[in-house]
Design a protein around this motif. Sequence first.
Motif, PDB file in Angstrom:
ATOM      1  N   ILE A 196      -3.833  -6.839  -1.278  1.00 57.77           N
ATOM      2  CA  ILE A 196      -3.573  -8.203  -0.795  1.00 57.77           C
ATOM      3  C   ILE A 196      -4.502  -9.190  -1.505  1.00 57.77           C
ATOM      4  O   ILE A 196      -4.070 -10.220  -2.022  1.00 57.77           O
ATOM      5  CB  ILE A 196      -3.789  -8.295   0.733  1.00 57.77           C
ATOM      6  CG1 ILE A 196      -3.060  -7.179   1.469  1.00 57.77           C
ATOM      7  CG2 ILE A 196      -3.392  -9.675   1.239  1.00 57.77           C
ATOM      8  CD1 ILE A 196      -1.575  -7.192   1.354  1.00 57.77           C
TER       9      ILE A 196
ATOM     10  N   GLU B 117       1.966  -7.812   4.595  1.00 51.90           N
ATOM     11  CA  GLU B 117       2.932  -7.188   3.697  1.00 51.90           C
ATOM     12  C   GLU B 117       4.355  -7.587   4.075  1.00 51.90           C
ATOM     13  O   GLU B 117       5.174  -7.917   3.205  1.00 51.90           O
ATOM     14  CB  GLU B 117       2.776  -5.671   3.722  1.00 51.90           C
ATOM     15  CG  GLU B 117       1.466  -5.177   3.144  1.00 51.90           C
ATOM     16  CD  GLU B 117       1.440  -3.670   2.947  1.00 51.90           C
ATOM     17  OE1 GLU B 117       2.489  -3.111   2.574  1.00 51.90           O
ATOM     18  OE2 GLU B 117       0.380  -3.059   3.160  1.00 51.90           O
TER      19      GLU B 117
ATOM     20  N   ARG C 225      -7.425  -4.177  11.778  1.00 51.46           N
ATOM     21  CA  ARG C 225      -7.317  -4.793  10.451  1.00 51.46           C
ATOM     22  C   ARG C 225      -6.065  -4.286   9.737  1.00 51.46           C
ATOM     23  O   ARG C 225      -5.332  -5.064   9.110  1.00 51.46           O
ATOM     24  CB  ARG C 225      -8.560  -4.483   9.625  1.00 51.46           C
ATOM     25  CG  ARG C 225      -8.534  -5.069   8.231  1.00 51.46           C
ATOM     26  CD  ARG C 225      -9.801  -4.777   7.465  1.00 51.46           C
ATOM     27  NE  ARG C 225     -10.931  -5.549   7.963  1.00 51.46           N
ATOM     28  CZ  ARG C 225     -11.958  -5.915   7.228  1.00 51.46           C
ATOM     29  NH1 ARG C 225     -12.017  -5.590   5.950  1.00 51.46           N
ATOM     30  NH2 ARG C 225     -12.962  -6.597   7.740  1.00 51.46           N
TER      31      ARG C 225
ATOM     32  N   PRO D 146      -7.068  -1.040   2.653  1.00 53.89           N
ATOM     33  CA  PRO D 146      -5.815  -1.735   2.937  1.00 53.89           C
ATOM     34  C   PRO D 146      -5.748  -3.185   2.461  1.00 53.89           C
ATOM     35  O   PRO D 146      -4.679  -3.675   2.105  1.00 53.89           O
ATOM     36  CB  PRO D 146      -5.704  -1.653   4.464  1.00 53.89           C
ATOM     37  CG  PRO D 146      -6.513  -0.460   4.832  1.00 53.89           C
ATOM     38  CD  PRO D 146      -7.635  -0.400   3.850  1.00 53.89           C
ATOM     39  N   THR D 147      -6.893  -3.881   2.456  1.00 52.86           N
ATOM     40  CA  THR D 147      -6.869  -5.292   2.070  1.00 52.86           C
ATOM     41  C   THR D 147      -6.904  -5.519   0.556  1.00 52.86           C
ATOM     42  O   THR D 147      -6.672  -6.628   0.094  1.00 52.86           O
ATOM     43  CB  THR D 147      -8.070  -6.032   2.691  1.00 52.86           C
ATOM     44  OG1 THR D 147      -9.270  -5.307   2.371  1.00 52.86           O
ATOM     45  CG2 THR D 147      -7.920  -6.151   4.198  1.00 52.86           C
TER      46      THR D 147
ATOM     47  N   LEU E 169      -4.748 -13.397   6.083  1.00 53.41           N
ATOM     48  CA  LEU E 169      -5.762 -12.653   5.337  1.00 53.41           C
ATOM     49  C   LEU E 169      -7.151 -12.938   5.892  1.00 53.41           C
ATOM     50  O   LEU E 169      -7.967 -12.019   6.049  1.00 53.41           O
ATOM     51  CB  LEU E 169      -5.692 -13.005   3.854  1.00 53.41           C
ATOM     52  CG  LEU E 169      -6.727 -12.322   2.957  1.00 53.41           C
ATOM     53  CD1 LEU E 169      -6.628 -10.808   3.061  1.00 53.41           C
ATOM     54  CD2 LEU E 169      -6.564 -12.779   1.517  1.00 53.41           C
TER      55      LEU E 169
ATOM     56  N   VAL F 101      -2.874  -6.343   8.128  1.00 49.85           N
ATOM     57  CA  VAL F 101      -2.439  -6.127   6.743  1.00 49.85           C
ATOM     58  C   VAL F 101      -0.941  -5.843   6.692  1.00 49.85           C
ATOM     59  O   VAL F 101      -0.223  -6.351   5.815  1.00 49.85           O
ATOM     60  CB  VAL F 101      -3.237  -4.977   6.099  1.00 49.85           C
ATOM     61  CG1 VAL F 101      -2.585  -4.519   4.805  1.00 49.85           C
ATOM     62  CG2 VAL F 101      -4.670  -5.415   5.831  1.00 49.85           C
ATOM     63  N   GLN F 102      -0.447  -5.060   7.632  1.00 45.83           N
ATOM     64  CA  GLN F 102       0.989  -4.787   7.660  1.00 45.83           C
ATOM     65  C   GLN F 102       1.792  -6.055   7.925  1.00 45.83           C
ATOM     66  O   GLN F 102       2.869  -6.251   7.339  1.00 45.83           O
ATOM     67  CB  GLN F 102       1.292  -3.718   8.707  1.00 45.83           C
ATOM     68  CG  GLN F 102       0.783  -2.334   8.321  1.00 45.83           C
ATOM     69  CD  GLN F 102       1.104  -1.277   9.362  1.00 45.83           C
ATOM     70  OE1 GLN F 102       1.222  -1.573  10.554  1.00 45.83           O
ATOM     71  NE2 GLN F 102       1.230  -0.028   8.931  1.00 45.83           N
TER      72      GLN F 102
ATOM     73  N   ASN G 173       0.844  -1.189   0.000  1.00 48.84           N
ATOM     74  CA  ASN G 173       0.000   0.000   0.000  1.00 48.84           C
ATOM     75  C   ASN G 173       0.882   1.242   0.000  1.00 48.84           C
ATOM     76  O   ASN G 173       1.881   1.302   0.727  1.00 48.84           O
ATOM     77  CB  ASN G 173      -0.908   0.009   1.235  1.00 48.84           C
ATOM     78  CG  ASN G 173      -2.104  -0.911   1.084  1.00 48.84           C
ATOM     79  OD1 ASN G 173      -2.988  -0.663   0.269  1.00 48.84           O
ATOM     80  ND2 ASN G 173      -2.138  -1.993   1.862  1.00 48.84           N
TER      81      ASN G 173
ATOM     82  N   ALA H 285      -7.535 -10.939   8.936  1.00 45.88           N
ATOM     83  CA  ALA H 285      -7.765  -9.523   8.651  1.00 45.88           C
ATOM     84  C   ALA H 285      -9.201  -9.281   8.224  1.00 45.88           C
ATOM     85  O   ALA H 285      -9.846  -8.323   8.679  1.00 45.88           O
ATOM     86  CB  ALA H 285      -6.799  -9.051   7.559  1.00 45.88           C
TER      87      ALA H 285
END
Length: 538
Positions: free
Chosen positions: A438, A492, A484, A434-435, A472, A488-489, A333, A475
Amino acid sequence: MQITRRNFIGGAAAVTAGLSLSAVMGGHAFAQGSDTIKIAFAARGLRTIDPQKSIQGVDNWAIIAIYDKLVDLPRWKFPETQDDLVPRLATSWSSSEDAKTWTIQLREGVQFHKGYGEMTSEDVKFTFDRATDGPRVGGVRAKFMNIASVETDGPYTVIFNLEQPDPLFLLGVLSDYDGAVMSKKAVEEIGEEEIGTNPIGTGVYMLESVHTDPSQGVTLVANPDYWDTPAATPKVQCLYIADTTARTLAILSGDVHMIEGVRAPGWADSMSQRDPNLVFDVVSPGSFFTIQFNLTKSPFDDVRVRQALFYGIDRDEITGAIAPISKRTYGLNPPSFPGGFTAETIPPEVAYNYDPEKAKALLAEAGFPDGLTFTNDTSQREDFSAIMLMIQDQLRRINVNMELNIKDHTAFHADQNIGTNTLSQQSSAMPPVPTQVILTYLPAEAEVKSDGNGGANMSHYGVAIPGIDDLLAEALAEPNLEKRIAIVQQIEVQALKDAVILPVSNNGFMIVRSPKVDLGFEVESGYVNWPLSQATFA
């Protein structure tokens, strides 16, 4: 945003002087006409006008004109909050407290093109049932995987039941082109494949013709029965001119009114020198340019080889060369998105700061002290080829020879979409969810397939090696946005540790526009296609 000559620095790129457009195009000149806005893109031809099967981004300009979405961005920028989304085919919406059930109220009386009847909840249900059917639509499936079921409650109410809570459901799933509402009757009568060249939507324009000459693209004509403000200009023609010189000359001569800009060093500055009145519309952050290793191909099944190449790629040099429209990314992101890593916050072990000596050491450790050679495909489109040629040069410094096959953009996507590439490249716009990046690139369910019906997980992550699917799922099950984002971080960081995907840059998508064309709004951010329904000749 609009970019003027003063915003650009660097040397002027050469534009062939004294060469007529008709000479470049083999004697063919485009017809003039004040009733038609003509926009030319860097591809050789149309692939599809099916919203759920589109893999060539420039086709989406026709898609968003022909089809309507339930909700849309404010013209033309990403909203600060989801509440700023603009009602389109939906008039209102509400969600359950746990954000797992979303109820949408539809606009009444909206008609599909060419006599296909009123748009109702059955069409919306059909559209999203189709979007979640992988064998029918392929790559788009991953984006809609959280939809458990779609129900209707009368002709104007649709209920989305989600597998997991999604507080940003409207922005992430419903506002992009692939959430455009299709006619159930039209798809069933015209056919799953044929609908891609004979589209039936509810949009402000409808298809007039797909030209036999691929460079002439498609012509759209104003929908006389449009439910909202009618089109300000009778026709829009989307042309495909892959050759940079031909596309450049087309706008300088006035044969077209808008062109896809060249995201290469010095080009915009040279264009401003040729015609200082040209307008440069750029969305930011634009397209996420990422590369993915095919984990099923040796030696890239060795994480040390993948990490070596990541250390051997100088992303600061790349973004500096294409500045100011290209900006450095650190995680998947961009820094401007919620939770996006910055230079200061990216964990050092996955920052992959340029380090050629470390790259050589990793290659030696993996059994390649003298380097290696591999063959890779890229697109002739300037943003792809410019970046990959710079990467090719950088990798030579660590004794890695990447032999590039530069293909027509349309053919490149067709081949890569069946998993043929070694170091795949994607350039896609994403919402500030953010997702979303992904879901697009990393789940096992999004794995690329040899029949073309897979997704954009070109690395086979989660299949060839363990992936991030459990994280995932965690999240997507988290209703709290801050929590969430934290997961996500983690995702990543894990993907970067495994060195399956490298975020290279965010490249602002540029359209160069004649000053004679007034869009009716200012382009700021958002997806890399924007509506032309209110564009007029000044």
